[in-house]
Design an enzyme around this catalytic site. Structure first.
Site, PDB file in Angstrom:
ATOM      1  N   HIS B  12       0.824  -1.217   0.000  1.00 21.10           N
ATOM      2  CA  HIS B  12       0.000   0.000   0.000  1.00 21.10           C
ATOM      3  C   HIS B  12       0.861   1.272   0.000  1.00 21.10           C
ATOM      4  CE1 HIS B  12      -0.290  -0.801   4.616  1.00 21.10           C
ATOM      5  NE2 HIS B  12       0.804  -0.143   4.336  1.00 21.10           N
ATOM      6  N   HIS B  61      -0.858   4.695   9.641  1.00 24.06           N
ATOM      7  CA  HIS B  61       0.524   5.183   9.701  1.00 24.06           C
ATOM      8  C   HIS B  61       0.534   6.523  10.432  1.00 24.06           C
ATOM      9  CE1 HIS B  61       0.202   2.494   6.237  1.00 24.06           C
ATOM     10  NE2 HIS B  61       1.482   2.239   6.372  1.00 24.06           N
ATOM     11  N   HIS B 195      10.593  -3.925   2.725  1.00 25.11           N
ATOM     12  CA  HIS B 195      10.973  -2.515   2.705  1.00 25.11           C
ATOM     13  C   HIS B 195      11.523  -2.087   4.045  1.00 25.11           C
ATOM     14  CE1 HIS B 195       6.744  -2.181   4.037  1.00 25.11           C
ATOM     15  NE2 HIS B 195       6.718  -0.868   4.026  1.00 25.11           N
ATOM     16  N   GLU B 242       4.876  -5.438   8.206  1.00 28.20           N
ATOM     17  CA  GLU B 242       3.484  -5.274   7.767  1.00 28.20           C
ATOM     18  C   GLU B 242       2.897  -6.577   7.217  1.00 28.20           C
ATOM     19  OE1 GLU B 242       3.187  -0.523   6.580  1.00 28.20           O
ATOM     20  OE2 GLU B 242       3.451  -1.981   4.980  1.00 28.20           O
TER      21      GLU B 242
END
Ligand SMILES: [Fe+3]
Ligand SMILES: [Fe+3]
Lengths: 135, 282, 282, 135
Positions: B12, B61, B195, B242
C-alpha cells in the site's frame, strides 16, 4: 511458544542500521512524534513553514536536540531521538518531499543514486541480517 | 448467508496513491508496477466476483492514531470514513462507506471468540487503506462496494504475532459465515513486502524471501503463522513486518486455497510490491 | 524481581466517593459500609504489605471513552492521570501517578502473549478507579503507591468473557514476574457485586449468589471463569457484569490463595458492596 | 465453548425489565450518549442549564423523541431509545441528582421507598431472572 519480552526486544539490537520502534523509543520520542502529528492540519503547516522556530517554541517538552534535528531535517538523528518514520512523514510531506526523497537522506547516497539502486532490485540483504552472525 | 469469496493482498505504498492521483500510472517508472493489477481490475468487476463488502486489513501510519492511542486490533464501525490528511492534503478519493451492520457483527462475534477488539466509530483512513482501493478499483466516483476497515498495530512494538493474526482471520470467517445477509465478502491484507524506511539499511529488498512468502501464503501458511517478528525484520526490512497483516486474510480463507493471480515488482518507491489473489477451495 | 503480593476486590460505587469527599462516612447510612474496610486500611499500610504498585482493574463509565472508542482492554501507560469530571466536577483526590516502566512492560509482554491490548497515553480516570483508592487509603495528600490503570469494557456488549479475563490475569502475573525491579505489586479487581441501575428491576440484590461468588473467588475460580455473561445479568443485575473484572485479579494470583479478609454489605446506593483481600500461597 | 453471537444476544431479551446495552442499542442511542458526554465540561453544563432547548438544537442528529425524553428526564424512555445509564449519569449529575435518585424514577417507587428497599436488602431476584422460565 511463549517468548520472554526481554529476549524478544534484545534480538532487535542485532539488526544492522535499524532502530526498531520499541516502546522505549516511543516514550523517548513522544513529543517529537506528537509535534509531527500536528502538521496534519493545514493551518499548522502554514504556521510551521512561516516560522519554524516560533512553532517549535509551542512544544516546551521537546528537547533542544530534538528541535535542532527537526530544523535540520536530520531524519537519521530524529530516529535516534525516538522519532518514528510514519510520524516524521508529516514533516517531509509538508516540505513537499516523498518517502523516497526523505529516506534516501539517511543512506549516504544521493536521491538519484538511491532511486537507481531501488530500480536495479534494491539493497541486497547479504551481510545485513545480523551483526553477530554477519550473514 | 454471507461468505468469504476471495482474499487479496497488496502493498500500500503511498507513492502509488500519488501516481494515481497525479495521473502518472503510465509513465516508464510506474507502468510495470500498475500492469500487474490489470488482471485483478478486470476479474474483480465481473458480476460473479465483485464483492459486496471488503474487510480491508491495513495499518494506520500515525494518521488516526497517535502515541496516545495504540489499539492492537481496531475495527471501524461508523457509517463512513474520510481520507486522512497526511501532510499534503487528503487524497482525492471517494469517501469509504462501511457495511456497519456487518462490521458491528464481526466486532461482537470476535470479542465473544476472545479477541480483544477495539471498536472505533470516528477515524480518518490513510494511504494504508485507500491505496489498495485505487489499485483494485482505479478512480471511480464511488467505491463499488462497502469497506470495513480493520486497523492493526504494526508500528509500535510488539505488533500482534503472526499466529494471532491468522487466528483472528479464522474468527472473522466464522463471524462472516454467521451473518444472515447474502453477501460476497473479500478479505484484503495490505502492506509489505520487503521494505526498510530508515538508516543505512534503507532500501533493503529480499526478493527470494518475498517470493517464498508468497508461495507459502498459498500453500503452506502453517510455516508463516509460526514465523517470529525478528525474521520479518532481518529478512524483509524494518517495515516488512506489515506482512503479518496478510495472515489475517489467509486465516479467513480456510485451509485450502487456489492462487488465481500473482504480481511481484521491484521497486515502487522504497518497496517491493507484492500482490496475490486467492480463492478458497473448501 | 517484581512479584504479586496480594489481590483485592471492591465495589466502586460513585456514592462512596461522594460520602468520602463530603465527610459523611460516619453517618448512620455509611458507617457500616466503611467499617468493613478498617481492617484493610490498617493491613495495607504495614511495611510488609504496602504495595509499591497497584494494577487497578476497573471500567471506565463513559468518562475517558465515549461511543467513538471502545477498547476491550486498555492499559494506561502515561506518567499520570487526572480524576475525570463526571458531571459534578472532578473528585478532590490526588492525581494518579503511574509506574510507567512497569505499565509499558506489562503492555508489551501481554501483547506478546497474544492479548490484543490497547495502549492509552492520555485519559482521565473516573470513580471506577478513584473510589477503591479512597476506600483502601482514605484521604492522603498523595496516593501512597504507583497505580497502573487497566480499563476493561463492561459497558457495551459483549464484554470479555470471564475466561479471557482470568487468562489476562495469568499473563499479567508472568509480566510482573519478569520485571527486574524489586517491587511489591497488588492487583485490584473492582466493580460489582449485585446491582442493576435500570428499569423496573432496578435495585436487584442477590446476596446468596454474591456470597457464593466470593467463596469461589477464593476456593474455586474454575467455576467462575466458565460462567457465561447471562448468569451475571440474571442473578446479579445488569451491572453485576462488572464482576468479570475480578477474575483478572484472581488469575494474577495463581492457583491457590488464602482469604485474609472479607466484607459484604447491602446497600451502598443501588449496590451490594463486596470486598475481599487475598494472598497467593504458592 | 464457542457461542454463536445471535444466541448470545437473544438470551438477553429473556431478562425481565432489563435492556442490555448491546451494539444495536449503542447505535440507536449514539447521539443521545454523545450529547450526555458533552456535559462533562462545565461550560456546556452551564449552557445546557441556561437554555435546554437551545442546547439540544446543537444536536441535529438526535430524534425529537430522544430530545423530549431528555427534557422530561425520562430515563426509562431514554434507555428504550438507546441511552446508556453511565452516559445519562452526566445529565442527572448536572441536575445535582445521585444515581439512587435517578434510578429510582424508573421503578414506580418514590425515592424514599426505593432507598428503604435497598436498606432492607434490595429487590429480591425471585421471579425476575427469566421471563420464559419465570424463576
Ligand atoms: Fe504501510
Ligand atoms: Fe462501575
Amino acid at each position: 511458544m511463549k517468548q520472554n519480552i526481554h529476549e524478544y526486544l534484545a534480538e532487535f539490537d542485532d539488526i544492522p542500521g535499524t532502530r526498531v520502534y520499541t516502546t522505549a523509543r516511543a516514550r523517548k520520542g513522544y513529543w517529537v512524534n506528537q509535534f509531527a502529528m500536528s502538521l496534519m492540519k493545514d493551518e499548522n503547516r502554514k504556521r510551521w513553514l512561516a516560522d519554524e522556530k516560533a512553532y517549535l517554541d509551542e512544544w516546551p517538552k521537546m528537547t533542544q536536540e530534538q528541535k535542532d534535528a527537526l530544523l535540520a531535517r536530520d531524519y537519521d538523528k530524529l530516529l535516534d531521538l525516538g522519532g518514528n518514520i510514519y510520524f516524521l512523514a508529516k514533516v517531509f510531506s509538508t516540505d513537499g518531499k516523498s518517502y523516497l526523497q526523505a529516506v534516501s537522506t539517511m543512506t549516504g547516497m544521493s536521491v538519484e543514486e538511491y532511486r537507481n539502486m531501488m530500480l536495479s532490485g534494491g539493497r541486497s540483504p547479504e551481510g545485513l541480517r545480523s551483526k553477530k552472525k554477519g550473514y | 448467508m454471507a461468505r468469504i469469496t476471495a482474499g487479496i493482498t497488496s502493498s500500500h505504498v503511498p507513492a502509488i496513491g500519488a501516481a494515481v492521483d497525479l495521473g502518472n500510472t503510465q509513465d516508464d517508472y510506474w507502468k510495470p508496477a500498475f500492469a500487474g493489477f490489470d488482471w485483478t481490475k478486470e476479474w474483480i468487476m465481473k458480476p460473479e466476483n465483485k464483492p459486496d463488502v471488503v474487510i480491508l486489513v491495513y495499518n494506520d501510519h500515525a494518521s488516526a492514531f497517535d502515541m496516545n492511542l495504540i489499539p492492537t486490533f481496531a475495527i471501524g464501525c461508523a457509517d463512513e470514513f474520510q481520507p486522512a490528511d497526511e501532510g499534503w492534503g487528503p487524497r482525492p478519493v471517494p469517501v469509504v462507506k462501511n457495511h456497519a451492520d456487518l462490521a458491528w457483527h464481526i466486532a461482537q462475534s470476535c470479542i465473544l471468540d476472545e479477541f480483544d477488539m477495539t471498536i472505533i466509530n470516528k477515524m480518518d483512513v490513510d494511504h494504508g487503506l485507500t491505496v489498495p482501493l485505487s489499485l483494485m478499483f482505479g478512480q471511480p466516483d464511488a467505491w463499488p462496494c462497502k469497506i470495513i476497515p480493520l486497523a492493526v498495530n504494526v508500528v509500535t512494538y510488539p505488533p500482534p504475532s503472526g499466529n494471532r493474526c491468522y487466528n483472528l482471520g479464522k474468527a472473522i470467517r466464522d463471524a462472516v459465515e454467521s451473518f444472515p445477509e447474502d453477501l460476497k465478502v473479500q478479505v484484503w491484507g495490505t502492506g509489505g513486502m520487503s521494505h526498510q524506511l530508515q538508516g543505512t539499511r534503507a532500501g533493503l529488498i529480499n526478493a527470494e524471501w518475498d517470493k517464498k512468502f508468497l508461495d507459502d501464503l498459498t500453500a503452506n501458511p502453517e510455516r508463516l503463522r509460526k514465523m517470529p517478528h525478528i525474521e520479518y525484520l532481518r529478512e524483509a526490512g524494518s517495515e516488512g513486518i506489515e506482512l503479518v497483516m496478510w495472515l489475517i486474510m489467509r486465516g479467513a480463507l480456510g485451509k485450502d486455497v487456489r492462487e488465481l493471480h500473482r504480481h511481484y515488482h521491484v521497486a515502487a518507491s522504497n518497496t517491493a510490491l507484492g500482490h496475490i489473489v486467492l480463492e478458497p477451495t473448501e
